[in-house]
Design an enzyme around this catalytic site. Structure first.
Site, mmCIF file in Angstrom:
data_model
loop_
_atom_site.group_PDB
_atom_site.id
_atom_site.type_symbol
_atom_site.label_atom_id
_atom_site.label_comp_id
_atom_site.label_asym_id
_atom_site.label_seq_id
_atom_site.Cartn_x
_atom_site.Cartn_y
_atom_site.Cartn_z
ATOM 1 N N ASP A 117 47.866 21.013 15.102
ATOM 2 C CA ASP A 117 47.850 20.918 13.639
ATOM 3 C C ASP A 117 46.442 21.175 13.129
ATOM 4 O O ASP A 117 45.459 20.691 13.710
ATOM 5 C CB ASP A 117 48.300 19.532 13.179
ATOM 6 C CG ASP A 117 48.139 19.367 11.672
ATOM 7 O OD1 ASP A 117 48.905 20.010 10.927
ATOM 8 O OD2 ASP A 117 47.226 18.630 11.250
ATOM 9 N N TYR A 135 39.572 21.274 7.196
ATOM 10 C CA TYR A 135 38.879 20.807 8.393
ATOM 11 C C TYR A 135 37.732 21.756 8.762
ATOM 12 O O TYR A 135 37.945 22.811 9.365
ATOM 13 C CB TYR A 135 39.851 20.678 9.565
ATOM 14 C CG TYR A 135 41.035 19.773 9.299
ATOM 15 C CD1 TYR A 135 40.997 18.774 8.324
ATOM 16 C CD2 TYR A 135 42.215 19.926 10.028
ATOM 17 C CE1 TYR A 135 42.078 17.953 8.084
ATOM 18 C CE2 TYR A 135 43.307 19.093 9.793
ATOM 19 C CZ TYR A 135 43.233 18.123 8.818
ATOM 20 O OH TYR A 135 44.312 17.307 8.579
ATOM 21 N N LYS A 179 48.057 23.765 6.460
ATOM 22 C CA LYS A 179 48.323 23.092 5.186
ATOM 23 C C LYS A 179 47.951 23.973 4.001
ATOM 24 O O LYS A 179 47.146 24.903 4.123
ATOM 25 C CB LYS A 179 47.557 21.767 5.146
ATOM 26 C CG LYS A 179 47.916 20.873 6.337
ATOM 27 C CD LYS A 179 47.196 19.542 6.300
ATOM 28 C CE LYS A 179 47.558 18.723 7.520
ATOM 29 N NZ LYS A 179 46.905 19.234 8.753
ATOM 30 N N GLY A 208 46.381 9.793 12.992
ATOM 31 C CA GLY A 208 45.573 8.580 12.902
ATOM 32 C C GLY A 208 46.177 7.363 13.560
ATOM 33 O O GLY A 208 46.193 6.286 12.955
ATOM 34 N N ASN A 230 44.075 4.234 13.424
ATOM 35 C CA ASN A 230 43.575 3.811 12.105
ATOM 36 C C ASN A 230 42.089 4.115 11.935
ATOM 37 O O ASN A 230 41.283 3.255 11.550
ATOM 38 C CB ASN A 230 43.855 2.338 11.838
ATOM 39 C CG ASN A 230 45.283 2.072 11.422
ATOM 40 O OD1 ASN A 230 46.022 1.366 12.114
ATOM 41 N ND2 ASN A 230 45.719 2.624 10.305
ATOM 42 N N SER A 231 41.711 5.341 12.264
ATOM 43 C CA SER A 231 40.337 5.847 12.154
ATOM 44 C C SER A 231 39.387 5.272 13.190
ATOM 45 O O SER A 231 38.182 5.518 13.122
ATOM 46 C CB SER A 231 39.754 5.609 10.751
ATOM 47 O OG SER A 231 40.502 6.256 9.769
ATOM 48 N N GLY A 232 39.892 4.476 14.120
ATOM 49 C CA GLY A 232 39.026 4.040 15.207
ATOM 50 C C GLY A 232 39.196 2.614 15.666
ATOM 51 O O GLY A 232 39.037 2.305 16.847
ATOM 52 N N ILE A 233 39.539 1.702 14.766
ATOM 53 C CA ILE A 233 39.524 0.286 15.119
ATOM 54 C C ILE A 233 40.540 -0.072 16.199
ATOM 55 O O ILE A 233 40.307 -0.984 16.996
ATOM 56 C CB ILE A 233 39.718 -0.596 13.865
ATOM 57 C CG1 ILE A 233 39.350 -2.050 14.194
ATOM 58 C CG2 ILE A 233 41.133 -0.462 13.289
ATOM 59 C CD1 ILE A 233 39.212 -2.939 12.988
ATOM 60 N N LEU A 234 41.644 0.657 16.277
ATOM 61 C CA LEU A 234 42.623 0.366 17.325
ATOM 62 C C LEU A 234 42.236 0.992 18.658
ATOM 63 O O LEU A 234 42.902 0.750 19.664
ATOM 64 C CB LEU A 234 44.017 0.836 16.900
ATOM 65 C CG LEU A 234 44.672 0.023 15.785
ATOM 66 C CD1 LEU A 234 46.033 0.608 15.413
ATOM 67 C CD2 LEU A 234 44.812 -1.441 16.162
ATOM 68 N N ALA A 235 41.157 1.750 18.660
ATOM 69 C CA ALA A 235 40.611 2.266 19.915
ATOM 70 C C ALA A 235 39.408 1.435 20.365
ATOM 71 O O ALA A 235 39.265 1.115 21.543
ATOM 72 C CB ALA A 235 40.197 3.722 19.758
#
Length: 349
Positions: A54, A59, A85, A237, A240-245
């Site tokens: 995608d 981007y 897109k 995502g 969630n932009s990083g926090i779950l990693a």
């Protein structure tokens, strides 16, 4: 790599690898990367079995699409699924006027011009074909018809009206002629995606960060509507932009900004449950969305080969049923959320 076949209209459909590749990072998102680095990342994804890519004009202001051009040039067109897109046209400008300063680095000097009209859709599509160097794309998403992008519900609603007045018809026509297989919208809020789904005949939505291990409000109305209408979901995502990693550490990113205290606290509770069951937070975050029937692919992206390899390894995780049950018992997971241990999907092959 498992494949999910999606054919809402009976036109042959598309085969999505469960893990796709979101190419925003290849547009030098947050840091510049070299051409060789970008190609190595894409080759690692291909070698790992990923066949869905995608992208978008936004981007890197065309950079992501041109990097995909080089990568895809040696691939058989029928061997992969490609989406881009519409909604933004790129205009040449002075370097200091370019879009995304501080977010995208070392990009062409271009500024975005929002245009969701029929003419804007067709011009954007043609420009993307040129940058990608391909004869066709499989899916077109109307990009960022949401409050996050446009700043207020009033402005977002006005953009939706502009799109539905003519841009929407252009996408329907492209689909009906067989130029594209499917169309939809790439959205940062499930509420706006639902508003679109209620007004038109959309095939698929790219939902960014709004159905994750941290957030499942989309289960209240939007995802049931998708199931009812056979609408597919590409999930962007998943971290969630990083926090779950990264976990709930100081400076952790959530929704493209530093995580607020209430988010940090919730992630800390999820992390504690992970520790109790011997589960890594990042693997649970990546595996969770696949359990929902409407999700055809998850696209975490990556700027480094190591990130791609890590995502591929995480796909092998097998989290215990008790882990998901305990998350629900503690109110950390929506009670109606499908969970991976029960997610045998008839569409998978």
């Amino acid at each position: 790599m498992r494949v999910r076949h999606f054919d809402r209209l009976g036109n042959g459909g598309l085969d999505f690898t469960e893990l796709g590749f979101g190419s925003a990072p290849l547009g030098n998102l947050y840091r510049p990367i070299s051409e060789d680095e970008a190609q190595a990342v894409l080759e690692a994804a291909w070698d790992g079995g990923i066949r869905y890519y995608d992208t978008a004009p936004l981007y890197g202001l065309g950079l992501s699409e041109t990097r995909l051009n080089r990568f895809l040039r040696g691939k058989r067109r029928d061997d992969y699924v490609l989406s881009t897109k519409i909604g933004r046209l790129l205009q040449v400008c002075a370097p200091e006027e370019r879009t995304g300063i501080g977010k995208f680095f070392d990009t062409p000097s271009r500024r975005e011009v929002y245009d969701y009209s029929r003419d804007g859709v067709l011009r954007s599509f043609e420009a993307s074909l040129e940058r990608l160097g391909v004869d066709r794309v499989d899916i077109l998403f109307a990009h960022d018809l949401d409050i996050f992008t446009h700043g207020s519900k009033e402005t977002a609603d006005a953009r939706i009206e502009e799109f539905m007045a003519s841009g929407y018809d252009a996408l329907v026509s492209l689909r009906d002629q067989g130029v594209i297989k499917a169309f939809g919208a790439g959205i940062n809020e499930w509420e706006m995606a639902q508003a679109l789904a209620e007004r038109g005949d959309f095939d698929i939505f790219l939902l960014a960060g709004r159905y994750t291990l941290l957030e499942q409000e989309a289960l209240n109305s939007f995802l049931p509507l998708c199931e009812q209408r056979g609408i597919g979901i590409v999930l962007g995502g998943p971290y969630n932009s990083g926090i779950l990693a990264t976990g709930a550490k100081p400076g952790a990113m959530y929704n493209y900004s530093e995580a607020p205290p209430e988010i940090l606290k919730r992630v800390e509770r999820i992390e504690a449950m992970c520790a109790r069951h011997g589960v890594r937070l990042i693997e649970a975050a990546l595996r969770f969305p696949f359990a929902h029937y409407s999700v055809v692919s998850v696209i975490p992206g990556g700027q480094r080969v190591s990130e791609v390899v890590s995502n591929l390894e995480l796909m092998k995780a097998d989290n215990p049923a008790a882990f998901w049950q305990d998350l629900k018992a503690e109110g950390l997971l929506h009670p109606a959320a499908p969970t991976p241990e029960a997610s045998l999907d008839a569409r998978s092959g």
